[in-house]
Design a protein around this motif. Structure first.
Motif, short mmCIF file in Angstrom:
data_model
loop_
_atom_site.label_atom_id
_atom_site.label_comp_id
_atom_site.label_asym_id
_atom_site.label_seq_id
_atom_site.Cartn_x
_atom_site.Cartn_y
_atom_site.Cartn_z
N ASP A 184 -57.93 7.22 32.17
CA ASP A 184 -57.57 5.84 31.85
C ASP A 184 -58.56 4.82 32.41
O ASP A 184 -58.36 3.61 32.31
CB ASP A 184 -56.15 5.51 32.32
N ASN A 185 -59.66 5.32 33.02
CA ASN A 185 -60.76 4.48 33.52
C ASN A 185 -60.32 3.53 34.62
O ASN A 185 -60.91 2.46 34.79
CB ASN A 185 -61.39 3.69 32.36
N THR A 186 -59.31 3.90 35.39
CA THR A 186 -58.86 3.03 36.48
C THR A 186 -59.27 3.54 37.85
O THR A 186 -59.25 2.78 38.82
CB THR A 186 -57.33 2.88 36.47
N ARG A 246 -59.30 0.41 40.10
CA ARG A 246 -59.33 -0.84 39.33
C ARG A 246 -60.36 -1.78 39.98
O ARG A 246 -61.53 -1.46 40.00
CB ARG A 246 -57.94 -1.45 39.22
N GLN A 258 -62.15 5.94 40.15
CA GLN A 258 -63.46 6.55 40.12
C GLN A 258 -63.88 7.05 41.49
O GLN A 258 -63.51 6.47 42.52
CB GLN A 258 -64.53 5.55 39.64
N SER A 315 -67.96 3.79 34.12
CA SER A 315 -66.88 2.88 33.74
C SER A 315 -67.19 2.19 32.41
O SER A 315 -66.34 2.10 31.52
CB SER A 315 -66.67 1.83 34.84
N LEU A 316 -68.42 1.71 32.26
CA LEU A 316 -68.82 1.08 31.00
C LEU A 316 -68.80 2.08 29.85
O LEU A 316 -68.34 1.76 28.75
CB LEU A 316 -70.22 0.48 31.15
N THR A 341 -64.45 9.97 36.72
CA THR A 341 -63.68 8.79 36.34
C THR A 341 -62.41 9.24 35.64
O THR A 341 -62.46 10.10 34.75
CB THR A 341 -64.49 7.88 35.39
N ARG A 384 -66.79 3.48 20.15
CA ARG A 384 -65.60 4.29 20.40
C ARG A 384 -65.67 5.61 19.63
O ARG A 384 -65.24 6.66 20.12
CB ARG A 384 -64.35 3.51 20.00
N ASP A 393 -68.40 0.57 26.08
CA ASP A 393 -69.38 -0.52 26.14
C ASP A 393 -70.83 -0.04 26.11
O ASP A 393 -71.74 -0.86 26.13
CB ASP A 393 -69.15 -1.35 27.42
N LEU A 450 -67.03 4.85 29.46
CA LEU A 450 -65.69 5.25 29.06
C LEU A 450 -64.86 4.09 28.55
O LEU A 450 -63.78 4.30 27.97
CB LEU A 450 -64.99 5.94 30.24
N ALA A 451 -65.35 2.87 28.71
CA ALA A 451 -64.70 1.70 28.13
C ALA A 451 -65.21 1.42 26.72
O ALA A 451 -64.72 0.51 26.05
CB ALA A 451 -64.92 0.48 29.01
#
Length: 370
Positions: free
Chosen positions: A330-332, A32, A334, A264-265, A327, A274, A270, A267-268
């Motif tokens: 759940d992208n928390t 996180r 890495q 992170s970006l 990662t 989606r 961004d 898989l979010a």
């Protein structure tokens, strides 16, 4: 915030990788908002200068995620169709029935059946798959060779097919991603590397990630030591190298911090939509260069770890340097690590790489980090 990893254990694990034979290793772990970065070993075996957390490495095939994301941005914009035949865009590069049968999706997912071009481009090198026949000097002979994507693609397209278009398992091939680079240039009117830089690297705010503009790595970096399965003894530095032989398939330079931020970006949702990310995460079996089955999507590998479940990312290797970025689903959580030694495994009589203590040491870092 309490984290679920132990920095002291991680540092000990990095030291074990160095002690097992890797000159230098850098790793960044994110839980996180908690970030830990550790290093072990040296960037230069002659001076014993230490590796540092901000050092830049050639990251090899992690480049493919960036190239795939650039294609998916154009899919989002309606400029490219994932299931459109590549022959509709590049009829001269993939002519005839193959051009009509191979789609953009198949290129990104390595299910096109197109052969790897490297054995033909490095005819004196025979880099893949006949590594046992490689002579140590042949890597150095091509250090400054300037290759052209059109020639490399022609070598891969004219070689015997590795399978039928869309067939499973797919076979990993850089030919696919050089074609994607041509596709980017054809659709956007600018070089693939420039488009990826503008639309992916700069948009993501990656300050230490770039395609090489020459043969050297700019900024703080480690030397890149290639063992070539024990044929270089001691391993030889190949940090200065003309990367035109892989281009948008594997030539990117980056840092562990930038790579964690990018994935992170991505898989979010961004970097691409989606919907596009969902396409990237549809996987199928692909045979890697090492002959292993990997779970591959559109520029993303899915890795399932016994204790921590599904992770997304990529692995990369070039002469003397390698990187892994993973990662959690759940992208928390890495991990990105980079090492400055490659192909440390010796070959047996049949040419198969044999286990090495470095392998287990790296697995321990991954397990503890994730």
């Amino acid at each position: 915030m309490t984290t679920t990893f132990d920095p002291e254990q991680l540092q000990t694990a990095l030291e074990a990788v160095h002690q097992a034979g890797v000159p230098g290793i850098v790793a960044e772990v994110r839980d996180r908002d908690h970030i830990w970065c550790g290093t072990a070993g040296v960037a230069d075996t002659a001076t014993d200068g230490p590796v540092t957390a901000d050092m830049r490495f050639r990251v090899g095939s992690l480049t493919k995620t960036f190239t795939s994301a650039a294609i998916l941005r154009l899919v989002d914009d309606g400029a490219i169709g994932l299931d459109t035949p590549i022959g509709d865009y590049l009829p001269e590069s993939v002519p005839g029935e193959r051009g009509s049968a191979i789609t953009v999706r198949m290129l990104i997912s390595h299910t096109s059946g197109l052969h790897e071009y490297l054995p033909y481009a490095y005819s004196s090198l025979a880099a893949f798959p006949n590594v046992a026949q490689t002579t140590p000097d042949s890597l150095a002979d091509n250090r400054f060779t300037e290759f052209h994507a059109t020639d490399l693609i022609a070598m891969g397209v004219s070689a015997p097919a590795t399978g039928t278009p869309g067939g499973h398992p797919g076979v990993y091939s850089n030919t696919n991603y050089l074609l994607l680079g041509q596709l980017l240039e054809s659709v956007t009117g600018i070089a693939a590397e420039k488009f990826i830089t503008r639309e992916i690297i700069e948009r993501a705010g990656l300050r230490d990630t770039e395609f090489p503009s020459g043969t050297s790595i700019t900024g703080p970096h480690a030397l890149h030591y290639e063992s070539w399965f024990g044929m270089f003894e001691p391993p030889r530095d190949f940090s200065v190298y003309n990367m035109s032989f892989v281009g948008p398939a594997a030539s990117l330079i980056s840092t562990v911090s930038d790579l964690n931020h990018f994935y992170s970006l991505l898989l979010a949702g961004d970097i691409v939509s989606r919907e596009a990310l969902e396409q990237m995460q549809r996987t199928a079996p692909v045979v890697s260069f090492e002959g292993k089955l990997i779970d591959y999507g559109l520029g993303l590998q899915r890795t399932t770890l016994p204790d921590s479940g599904i992770h997304w990312g990529h692995e990369g290797s070039v002469w003397g340097a390698g990187a892994i970025s993973l990662t959690s689903a759940d992208n928390t959580r890495q991990l990105t690590l980079a090492v400055n030694l490659q192909r440390w495994n010796r070959l047996d009589g049949s040419g198969r790489p044999q286990p090495h203590p470095i392998d287990e040491a790296l697995h321990t870092v991954i397990r503890l980090a994730l």
